[in-house]
Scaffold this motif. Structure first.
Motif, short mmCIF file in Angstrom:
data_model
loop_
_atom_site.label_atom_id
_atom_site.label_comp_id
_atom_site.label_asym_id
_atom_site.label_seq_id
_atom_site.Cartn_x
_atom_site.Cartn_y
_atom_site.Cartn_z
N TYR A 55 69.81 6.54 141.38
CA TYR A 55 69.76 5.85 140.09
C TYR A 55 69.46 6.85 138.97
O TYR A 55 70.09 6.81 137.91
N SER B 272 71.78 7.72 135.70
CA SER B 272 71.28 7.25 134.40
C SER B 272 71.71 8.15 133.25
O SER B 272 71.55 7.79 132.09
N SER B 273 72.25 9.32 133.56
CA SER B 273 72.86 10.19 132.54
C SER B 273 74.36 10.27 132.81
O SER B 273 74.78 10.28 133.96
N GLN C 241 60.88 10.98 134.51
CA GLN C 241 62.21 10.36 134.60
C GLN C 241 62.41 9.69 135.95
O GLN C 241 62.99 8.61 136.05
N ALA D 241 63.05 5.74 136.82
CA ALA D 241 64.11 5.25 137.71
C ALA D 241 63.53 4.37 138.81
O ALA D 241 64.09 3.33 139.17
N ALA E 189 62.82 0.99 137.41
CA ALA E 189 64.05 0.24 137.16
C ALA E 189 64.64 -0.32 138.45
O ALA E 189 65.02 -1.49 138.52
N PRO F 228 75.68 5.29 132.80
CA PRO F 228 74.50 4.78 132.09
C PRO F 228 74.72 3.38 131.54
O PRO F 228 73.83 2.52 131.62
N LEU G 174 74.70 0.88 134.42
CA LEU G 174 73.34 0.54 134.82
C LEU G 174 72.71 -0.43 133.82
O LEU G 174 71.96 -1.34 134.21
N ASN H 219 71.10 -4.22 134.57
CA ASN H 219 69.80 -4.70 134.11
C ASN H 219 69.94 -5.96 133.26
O ASN H 219 69.07 -6.84 133.29
#
Length: 472
Positions: A291, A295-296, A308, A312, A315, A358, A361, A365
């Motif tokens: 993840y 995320s980038s 960071q 993650a 999340a 990103p 993701l 969410n």
């Protein structure tokens, strides 16, 4: 329509495969002289997602990721450790496979090793000699003559004059131009060597990838990927030697993932900020590392920090918490995607924009929030629909493949530590005691047990179906 940023042109381009419905991809893999690190993890995860998504979109994908098992670094490491090269490489290839399996990286369709392609490499070098793109130097090495390949520098956007200004010829080299690169190295004492028309020797690094990729995918294929550090000179040299030998365009789309940095510094062993995949997975669940990587955007730098990774972790934990009491064991198997669903349509639009993970993701969410809202409203049908959608879309990214209880109770969820000795059995016993206390209306005892669990980093939740618990 899928658009991919092409490093060769510096623009996003609509992806049109050479052969309709089929995609051929080659990615530069690992040089196996040490354990794989977070930078390797990024390459593997990025192109695993690319491959997964192309297949979900209906393409028949042939994915090739090579292994470099003969190289200066490998020879030097084997010498330092006093072991045979084959033993060294076999051990690290096994470790690579174990690490990639932990990260749920799907195995490539083909995984060629350089030492298995010596005959193809020799043939390719001979073609370059015959076409006057290569020459044999006085020391016996064979070099590619960069001055004869007029488009050299197109991938990296560099001019030959500027490149030459920053290069120098090493004392032990006999090449005529600082930019010329070795195709075949003449045999040296105590080094592995193979017979060739020019004497015993071994291949240079760049020629290995051209031989392996063209042998597996043909002289012209769709996508070539790898880390940004390979764009120059490795991939630049691949283009030059491949197109010079065949007279054909080599690759249509070049994809490069960004660098991994550690606390905003370049990751390197000399700085002591070098993390292997195994070190990270000792403290964090594999889906958390995955993840974090996604995320980038794959082309952006990735800054590795514990902060960071903890973000993650939080999340992914929230996603799995939302899936509690919805995901049954049989539901963990990926289902056919219903692309008519509006949320699935949005996911596809996001991924069609150069694999924008990103934003993908963020959509997961958003679905999680909607699922939690539906649960509060008692809309069971909508909860189940959103849960299945969340797992299906997450699966395309290689996420949410575990049973929620299995993930949430993993020991690594306890403050990032994998050596937590408060066992699941001990937790279950305390919860059973608390349930009995509540049944007897002994609220003080129930609260005392809750506090014991809390002190051990165990969160509990009383639901209509019983008490749920998780670490962290």
């Amino acid at each position: 329509m899928l658009y991919i940023y092409n490093s060769l042109t510096g623009e996003k381009e609509q992806f049109i495969p050479i052969e309709p419905g089929k995609v051929r991809i080659y990615v530069c893999g690992m040089t196996v002289y040490d354990l794989s690190h977070v930078g390797h993890a990024r390459v593997m995860v990025v192109f695993d997602v690319v491959t997964r998504y192309l297949r979900v979109c209906g393409f028949e994908v042939t994915y090739v990721r090579n292994i470099t098992d003969i190289d200066d670094k490998i020879i030097r490491r084997a010498y330092e450790r006093g072991e045979r090269i084959q033993e060294l490489t076999a051990r690290y290839i096994q470790a690579l496979h174990e690490d990639s399996a932990s990260l749920q990286i799907l195995p490539p369709d083909r995984e060629p090793r350089a030492t298995e392609y010596i005959e193809s490499i020799i043939t390719l070098v001979q073609q370059l000699l015959d076409k006057n793109y290569a020459y044999q130097a006085e020391n016996g090495d064979i070099y590619f003559d960069v001055s004869h390949f007029k488009s050299y520098g197109n991938l990296s956007g560099k001019r030959l004059e500027d490149l030459r200004a920053g290069e120098r010829v090493e004392i032990n080299e006999a090449k005529t131009d600082p930019l010329d690169f070795v195709l075949w190295k003449a045999a040296k004492p105590n080094e592995p060597a193979w017979d060739s028309p020019w004497g015993a020797g071994r291949p240079g690094w760049h020629i290995e990838c051209s031989a392996m990729s063209m042998e597996a995918l043909g002289v012209h294929f769709d996508i070539h990927g790898g880390g940004q550090d390979l764009q120059f000179p490795h991939h630049e040299n691949e283009i030059a030697q491949s197109e010079a030998a065949t007279g054909s365009k080599f690759v249509n789309y070049w994809m490069h993932n960004g660098f991994v940095r550690v606390d905003d510094e370049k990751m390197s062993k000399s700085l002591g900020n070098f993390f292997t995949i195994r070190e990270v997975l000792h403290r964090y669940h594999p889906e958390i590392l995955r993840y974090f990587i996604l995320s980038s955007h794959y082309r952006s730098p990735l800054n590795y920090t514990e902060l960071q990774l903890d973000a993650a972790k939080a999340a992914v934990t929230r996603l799995y918490t939302a899936l509690r009491e919805t995901a049954k064991e049989e539901d963990s198997v990926p289902v056919l995607m219903d692309w008519s669903d509006p949320l699935a349509i949005r996911f596809r639009e996001i991924m069609d924009d150069d694999f924008n993970t990103p934003e993908a993701l963020a959509l997961l969410n958003e679905i999680k929030h909607e699922l939690n809202r539906a649960r509060e409203e008692g809309n069971t049908k909508w909860v189940n629909h959103l849960a299945k959608l969340l797992r299906s879309l997450g699966g395309i990214l290689g996420l949410l493949n575990y049973n929620p209880e299995q993930f949430l109770r993993d020991p690594r969820q306890a403050d990032g530590k994998s050596d937590n000795d408060f066992s699941s059995q001990a937790i279950e016993q305390l919860i059973a005691q608390r349930v009995a206390a509540r049944k007897n209306k002994d609220w003080a005892e129930a609260d005392r047990i809750r506090q014991i669990l809390k002190d051990q980093g165990i969160a509990i939740e009383d639901t209509q179906t019983g008490t749920l618990w998780r670490r962290g």
